[in-house]
Design an enzyme around this catalytic site. Structure first.
Site, mmCIF file in Angstrom:
data_model
loop_
_atom_site.group_PDB
_atom_site.id
_atom_site.type_symbol
_atom_site.label_atom_id
_atom_site.label_comp_id
_atom_site.label_asym_id
_atom_site.label_seq_id
_atom_site.Cartn_x
_atom_site.Cartn_y
_atom_site.Cartn_z
ATOM 1 C CE LYS A 162 -15.746 0.058 -5.272
ATOM 2 N NZ LYS A 162 -16.288 1.065 -4.345
ATOM 3 C CE LYS B 174 -4.434 -1.375 1.971
ATOM 4 N NZ LYS B 174 -5.440 -1.014 2.985
ATOM 5 C CE LYS C 169 -8.669 -11.212 -2.932
ATOM 6 N NZ LYS C 169 -8.173 -11.089 -1.573
#
Ligand code: TRP
Length: 331
Positions: free
Chosen positions: A195, A112, A192
């Site tokens: 969103k 991240k 995977k």
């Protein structure tokens, strides 16, 4: 007393079928024989930039989605994290028994933070807050996906450190790994479903039927294979959705039939896609209807308030004990 289970989900605005088949369905079935506490983790959501109004709406919307998907507020405590500020307090205390090096090893943090101009300290200590979520209720089990296993392992380590320094108090939470449904993106079946990859990559649980049909129709398959060859990732993914839907509907005959057609090299992918669409919609339609009813009844605020009240009772009792043990002001 039944075993206590805790899990959390970020208020991302909308659930997709990967979340549903991979996690929420499992959350719902755990309610049968566990004391479940499910939390919409808005403190976690602010570790990266998010518009305050968007966040508030997303938290409410996630509550509606969860209830529509079968999370039952009569049996389960459902609440929003920031309504119980003891989460943040415990996170501070646990931060003081967490190794800096342990946090620096977290894969999700590395992912991240990669390439970001601004990396908040909040993002770095995210797993400490997650440990606090779980330990605040002294939960025994935590349903998590594969990507959260490292965070849960850290929660166990933090519990051990606290116990070693201040005395035995927290049980080490065990992961509850579900059936492990892993739905891939329809547009790129090597990643995977999520969103963050963009519109084409996920199917929302509440998405418009026409839009779902379009996404399934254009799902990546392959150019058709010889009998007996292995399935391409795209075809396997469509079969996975068909299997999971069939399982929920109690009828896997269509999946079995199409699978044998595949094996004999006779399967037309347009038939497979139609079957996936039909079965999936049989699962999603009632969920969408329930959500619309809930939305108009306006009871979600009451549900979340009651959930937070129940959570707070447990949280206060445990945080008082923690304060005592750590030599902090009590009362
Ligand atoms: N980090 C989890 C996720 O991104 C969400 C989460 C927050 C969580 N607190 C939790 C999951 C406690 C399980 C238990 O999916």
């Amino acid at each position: 007393m039944a075993q206590r289970v805790f899990s959390g989900i970020q208020p991302t605005g909308t659930l997709h079928i990967g979340n549903y088949f991979g996690a929420i369905r499992n959350w719902a079935s755990l309610q049968e024989d566990h004391d479940c506490i499910y939390c919409i983790v808005d403190y976690h959501a602010i570790t990266t930039e998010i518009d305050p109004q968007v966040l508030r709406a997303a938290s409410r919307s996630m509550a509606l989605d969860l209830i529509a998907c079968g999370i039952d507020p009569q049996r389960t405590i459902l609440f929003t994290q920031s309504a119980v500020p003891e989460h943040a307090e415990l996170a501070w205390i646990l931060g003081c028994v967490t190794g800096y090096g342990d946090l620096a090893r977290m894969i999700q943090f590395k992912d991240k933070s990669a390439g970001k101009k601004f990396i908040s300290a909040g993002l770095f200590i995210y797993p400490v807050l997650q440990a606090a979520d779980i330990l605040l209720y002294r939960a025994a089990g935590v349903p998590v996906g594969e990507d959260q296993v490292q965070h849960l392992e850290l929660s166990r380590r933090i519990a051990r450190r606290f116990n070693a320094r201040f005395g035995e108090f927290f049980p080490e939470p065990e992961p509850i790994v579900g059936k492990g449904a892993r739905i891939m993106s329809l547009a790129d079946p090597t990643i995977k479903m999520s969103k963050s990859a963009g519109e084409a990559h996920y199917i929302g649980v509440m998405e418009d039927e026409r839009s779902i049909r379009g996404k399934i129709r254009s799902a990546v398959t392959d150019i058709g294979l010889e009998p007996g060859t292995t399935m391409s990732p795209g075809v396997a993914n469509l079969f996975e959705v068909l299997d999971l839907s069939g399982e929920l509907l109690g009828d896997q005959s269509i999946a079995a039939e199409l699978c044998s057609e595949f094996q004999s090299g006779k399967l037309m992918y347009s038939h497979l896609k139609d079957a996936v669409f039909e079965s999936l919609m049989q699962v999603l339609r009632p969920i969408g209807e329930r959500r619309r009813e809930l939305e108009t009844s306006g009871i979600v605020e009451d549900i979340l308030r009651e959930g937070a009240d129940k959570a707070r009772v447990i949280a206060r009792e445990n945080i008082t004990k923690v304060r005592e043990m750590a030599g902090l002001v009590v009362g």
